[in-house]
Design a protein around this motif. Structure first.
Motif, PDB file in Angstrom:
ATOM      1  N   LEU A  58      17.180   7.237  -8.645  1.00  0.00           N
ATOM      2  CA  LEU A  58      16.466   8.530  -9.154  1.00  0.00           C
ATOM      3  C   LEU A  58      15.024   8.214  -9.739  1.00  0.00           C
ATOM      4  CD1 LEU A  58      16.570  11.853  -9.033  1.00  0.00           C
ATOM      5  CD2 LEU A  58      17.391  11.735 -11.454  1.00  0.00           C
ATOM      6  N   TYR A  59      14.834   7.306 -10.321  1.00  0.00           N
ATOM      7  CA  TYR A  59      13.615   7.062 -11.199  1.00  0.00           C
ATOM      8  C   TYR A  59      12.626   6.617  -9.879  1.00  0.00           C
ATOM      9  CZ  TYR A  59      10.077   4.303 -13.549  1.00  0.00           C
ATOM     10  OH  TYR A  59       8.880   3.737 -14.072  1.00  0.00           O
ATOM     11  N   LEU A  60      13.375   5.640  -9.149  1.00  0.00           N
ATOM     12  CA  LEU A  60      12.330   5.155  -8.207  1.00  0.00           C
ATOM     13  C   LEU A  60      11.976   6.082  -7.109  1.00  0.00           C
ATOM     14  CD1 LEU A  60      14.311   1.511  -7.557  1.00  0.00           C
ATOM     15  CD2 LEU A  60      11.881   1.805  -8.409  1.00  0.00           C
ATOM     16  N   SER A  65       7.831   9.855  -4.918  1.00  0.00           N
ATOM     17  CA  SER A  65       7.337  11.106  -4.849  1.00  0.00           C
ATOM     18  C   SER A  65       5.939  11.235  -5.496  1.00  0.00           C
ATOM     19  CB  SER A  65       8.191  12.110  -5.208  1.00  0.00           C
ATOM     20  OG  SER A  65       9.286  12.077  -4.273  1.00  0.00           O
ATOM     21  N   TRP A  66       5.880  10.597  -6.635  1.00  0.00           N
ATOM     22  CA  TRP A  66       4.825  10.772  -7.594  1.00  0.00           C
ATOM     23  C   TRP A  66       3.376  10.280  -6.863  1.00  0.00           C
ATOM     24  CZ3 TRP A  66       1.346   7.627 -10.318  1.00  0.00           C
ATOM     25  CH2 TRP A  66       0.451   8.353 -11.320  1.00  0.00           C
ATOM     26  N   ASN A  67       3.780   9.054  -6.150  1.00  0.00           N
ATOM     27  CA  ASN A  67       2.927   8.104  -5.500  1.00  0.00           C
ATOM     28  C   ASN A  67       2.291   8.690  -4.172  1.00  0.00           C
ATOM     29  OD1 ASN A  67       2.555   6.312  -7.648  1.00  0.00           O
ATOM     30  ND2 ASN A  67       3.821   4.886  -6.666  1.00  0.00           N
ATOM     31  N   LYS A  68       3.108   9.815  -3.633  1.00  0.00           N
ATOM     32  CA  LYS A  68       2.770  10.313  -2.678  1.00  0.00           C
ATOM     33  C   LYS A  68       3.101   9.491  -1.372  1.00  0.00           C
ATOM     34  CE  LYS A  68      -0.532  13.665  -4.281  1.00  0.00           C
ATOM     35  NZ  LYS A  68      -1.769  14.288  -4.422  1.00  0.00           N
ATOM     36  N   TRP A  69       4.381   8.754  -1.517  1.00  0.00           N
ATOM     37  CA  TRP A  69       4.593   7.847  -0.417  1.00  0.00           C
ATOM     38  C   TRP A  69       5.615   8.447   0.527  1.00  0.00           C
ATOM     39  CZ3 TRP A  69       5.504   2.685  -3.619  1.00  0.00           C
ATOM     40  CH2 TRP A  69       4.025   2.116  -4.121  1.00  0.00           C
ATOM     41  N   ARG A  70       6.262   9.749   0.474  1.00  0.00           N
ATOM     42  CA  ARG A  70       7.056   9.982   1.181  1.00  0.00           C
ATOM     43  C   ARG A  70       6.700  10.176   2.525  1.00  0.00           C
ATOM     44  NH1 ARG A  70      11.779   9.516  -1.117  1.00  0.00           N
ATOM     45  NH2 ARG A  70      12.018  10.044  -2.858  1.00  0.00           N
ATOM     46  N   THR A  71       5.413  10.538   3.073  1.00  0.00           N
ATOM     47  CA  THR A  71       5.021  10.336   4.357  1.00  0.00           C
ATOM     48  C   THR A  71       4.078   9.173   4.711  1.00  0.00           C
ATOM     49  OG1 THR A  71       3.213  11.882   3.667  1.00  0.00           O
ATOM     50  CG2 THR A  71       4.906  13.010   4.332  1.00  0.00           C
ATOM     51  N   LYS A  72       3.566   8.763   3.838  1.00  0.00           N
ATOM     52  CA  LYS A  72       2.750   7.400   4.008  1.00  0.00           C
ATOM     53  C   LYS A  72       2.762   6.536   2.886  1.00  0.00           C
ATOM     54  CE  LYS A  72      -1.933   6.146   5.253  1.00  0.00           C
ATOM     55  NZ  LYS A  72      -1.720   5.643   6.563  1.00  0.00           N
ATOM     56  N   GLU A  73       3.354   5.419   3.217  1.00  0.00           N
ATOM     57  CA  GLU A  73       3.651   4.240   2.345  1.00  0.00           C
ATOM     58  C   GLU A  73       2.692   3.185   2.431  1.00  0.00           C
ATOM     59  OE1 GLU A  73       8.472   3.976   2.067  1.00  0.00           O
ATOM     60  OE2 GLU A  73       7.091   2.543   2.883  1.00  0.00           O
ATOM     61  N   PRO A  74       2.227   2.461   1.320  1.00  0.00           N
ATOM     62  CA  PRO A  74       1.583   1.312   1.508  1.00  0.00           C
ATOM     63  C   PRO A  74       1.766   0.154   2.642  1.00  0.00           C
ATOM     64  CG  PRO A  74       2.433   1.435  -0.819  1.00  0.00           C
ATOM     65  CD  PRO A  74       3.001   2.558   0.007  1.00  0.00           C
ATOM     66  N   TYR A  75       0.934  -0.175   3.075  1.00  0.00           N
ATOM     67  CA  TYR A  75       1.039  -1.202   4.420  1.00  0.00           C
ATOM     68  C   TYR A  75       1.511  -0.433   5.741  1.00  0.00           C
ATOM     69  CZ  TYR A  75       1.026  -4.404   0.561  1.00  0.00           C
ATOM     70  OH  TYR A  75       0.629  -5.181  -0.729  1.00  0.00           O
ATOM     71  N   ASP A  76       1.609   0.720   5.703  1.00  0.00           N
ATOM     72  CA  ASP A  76       1.832   1.460   6.991  1.00  0.00           C
ATOM     73  C   ASP A  76       0.909   1.057   8.021  1.00  0.00           C
ATOM     74  OD1 ASP A  76       4.243   2.603   6.334  1.00  0.00           O
ATOM     75  OD2 ASP A  76       3.404   4.480   5.972  1.00  0.00           O
ATOM     76  N   ASP A  77      -0.471   1.093   7.499  1.00  0.00           N
ATOM     77  CA  ASP A  77      -1.748   0.796   8.598  1.00  0.00           C
ATOM     78  C   ASP A  77      -1.782  -0.768   8.968  1.00  0.00           C
ATOM     79  OD1 ASP A  77      -2.193   3.566   8.589  1.00  0.00           O
ATOM     80  OD2 ASP A  77      -3.627   3.206   6.835  1.00  0.00           O
ATOM     81  N   LEU A  78      -1.009  -1.516   8.290  1.00  0.00           N
ATOM     82  CA  LEU A  78      -1.144  -3.024   8.470  1.00  0.00           C
ATOM     83  C   LEU A  78      -0.222  -3.623   9.367  1.00  0.00           C
ATOM     84  CD1 LEU A  78      -2.172  -3.950   4.928  1.00  0.00           C
ATOM     85  CD2 LEU A  78      -3.822  -3.619   6.528  1.00  0.00           C
ATOM     86  N   ILE A  79       1.018  -3.065   9.373  1.00  0.00           N
ATOM     87  CA  ILE A  79       2.033  -3.573  10.155  1.00  0.00           C
ATOM     88  C   ILE A  79       2.057  -2.874  11.659  1.00  0.00           C
ATOM     89  CG2 ILE A  79       4.627  -3.801  10.542  1.00  0.00           C
ATOM     90  CD1 ILE A  79       4.920  -3.342   7.489  1.00  0.00           C
ATOM     91  N   PRO A  80       1.681  -3.745  12.555  1.00  0.00           N
ATOM     92  CA  PRO A  80       1.562  -3.113  13.981  1.00  0.00           C
ATOM     93  C   PRO A  80       2.657  -2.215  14.342  1.00  0.00           C
ATOM     94  CG  PRO A  80       0.835  -5.506  13.977  1.00  0.00           C
ATOM     95  CD  PRO A  80       1.661  -5.122  12.541  1.00  0.00           C
ATOM     96  N   VAL A  81       2.461  -1.148  15.241  1.00  0.00           N
ATOM     97  CA  VAL A  81       3.381  -0.221  15.725  1.00  0.00           C
ATOM     98  C   VAL A  81       3.823  -0.989  17.072  1.00  0.00           C
ATOM     99  CG1 VAL A  81       3.998   2.052  16.584  1.00  0.00           C
ATOM    100  CG2 VAL A  81       2.359   1.849  14.584  1.00  0.00           C
ATOM    101  N   GLU A  82       5.031  -1.042  17.027  1.00  0.00           N
ATOM    102  CA  GLU A  82       5.661  -1.617  18.433  1.00  0.00           C
ATOM    103  C   GLU A  82       5.594  -0.639  19.522  1.00  0.00           C
ATOM    104  OE1 GLU A  82       9.708  -2.920  17.409  1.00  0.00           O
ATOM    105  OE2 GLU A  82       8.962  -4.128  15.650  1.00  0.00           O
TER     106      GLU A  82
END
Length: 380
Positions: free
Chosen positions: A296-298, A303-320
């Motif tokens: 629950l804490y994590l 949610s507090w970091n606003k990562w529900r829709t966009k996480e870190p490194y989403d733009d760096l890992i190439p989309v297959e």
């Protein structure tokens, strides 16, 4: 002399309209043809005259040849939708038509080239209520083994691996935030269609793994409409999610790699496993490595970091991206088996649909001399 009647298939008009996400009323307004007349055309009561057919063609963007074609409906087998309960009927109906178009393109290409053989473990034939977690884990393990994937390593390119093993994957010419993918068996081959939602690489990989889960686990399902929305969400979808988790994150190997449960460490793990932070937190909790309170804490921090829709490194890992249809198409035209224009016209589909199903490059390829070999695709 009797005037020759123009051929017209009313079912094709319905198909084109639905694939564009239009109601009869919307098509009526845009084409300036009465709704009743549109209804008469689709029911086969009336055949549109040249002027009205041209108006319809201009609105829907389908070639005239599409409206005289015969494209059988996909009757047997269940169609599974990623985000089944959230997707609207309109979006699901659009994807069904696009799945049908993909199959028609596949059939045409398969007359010239042998696609890779379907290489999958034995499908589960149990009732969905009888499928156990052990069944799901076993299928995930078997699939890694059959596909030659190291049992403890990340999957490098999931889409390419699936295509090499006989699963046809294509992108759909549509976007809908509530519908990520659709899959079904058609005759003897599984198909997966991905909605063009500009999703991250990790989300797309999970979507594909989820659909492979349906393909392996739910062969006994004749129609998803036989189940309640609660059964769809809590049993069928949960089972496909569980398969995706075990397939992408083998439990033992994932646990070995989990040296910390801080969000900073999960960010590093994401680059390694190519799985979302949220999915890894869920996996950690399901393995009993963190408590309910820690989970629950994590999740609150996510949610507090606003990562529900966009996480870190989403733009760096190439989309297959799917590439098998494009590879097959190029084999045909670059070996001058069929002229590109001739092949493109034979699909009887709009340019924007073909650019998604195959590739944008198909309208740029030139050929010189045509011969008539039959090509055989052994490996991509």
């Amino acid at each position: 002399m009797e005037e020759r009647k123009e051929l017209f298939n009313p079912h094709q008009l319905t198909s084109a309209r639905i694939s564009r996400g239009m109601t009869m009323k919307e098509l009526s307004e845009k084409s300036e043809i009465s709704r009743q007349m549109i209804s008469n055309y689709e029911s086969g009561k009336t055949t549109p005259k040249a002027e009205n057919l041209l108006r319809i063609i201009n609105v829907l963007g389908f070639p005239r040849s599409f409206f005289v074609a015969e494209m059988p409906e996909l009757h047997s087998g269940a169609t599974f939708f990623r985000s089944q309960t959230a997707a609207t009927k309109k979006a699901r109906d659009m994807q069904k038509e696009k799945l049908k178009y993909t199959f028609e393109v596949y059939k045409k290409l398969a007359t010239y080239v042998n696609f890779p053989a379907t290489n999958l473990p034995v499908l589960i034939e149990k009732d969905i209520h009888d499928i156990t977690e052990e069944d799901i884990i076993q299928k995930a393990f078997e699939l890694r083994s059959i596909w030659g994937i190291d049992p403890v390593s990340p999957i490098k390119n999931l889409i390419s691996t699936a295509e090499k093993n006989g699963i046809v994957i294509a992108e759909a010419n549509m976007s809908d935030g509530a519908l990520d993918a659709v899959s079904r068996w058609i005759i003897d081959r599984p198909f997966i269609i991905l909605t063009d939602n500009n999703e991250s690489s990790v989300r797309r990989r999970f979507n594909v793994a989820h659909e492979i889960g349906h393909i392996l686990l739910h062969n006994s399902v004749e129609s998803v409409h036989d189940y309640s929305s609660k059964e769809l969400k809590n049993i069928i979808e949960r089972q496909a999610n569980s398969f995706a988790s075990h397939f992408l994150l083998p439990s033992g190997a994932f646990e070995e790699s989990l040296l910390s449960t801080s969000l900073e460490y999960y960010k590093d793990l994401k680059k390694y496993w190519k799985v979302s932070i949220q999915a890894m937190v869920f996996k950690t909790h399901s393995l009993g490595l963190i408590s309910d309170d820690q989970s629950l804490y994590l999740n609150k921090k996510i949610s507090w970091n606003k990562w529900r829709t966009k996480e870190p490194y989403d733009d760096l890992i190439p989309v297959e991206k799917p590439s098998l249809m494009d590879t097959v198409y190029k084999m045909i035209v670059e070996n001058n088996v069929v002229y590109p224009n001739e092949l493109n016209n034979s699909f009887r589909l709009p340019k924007d649909e073909l650019e998604k199903i195959i590739s944008k490059s198909i309208f740029d390829i030139k050929s010189t001399e045509k011969t008539t070999p039959i090509l055989r695709l052994v490996k991509q």
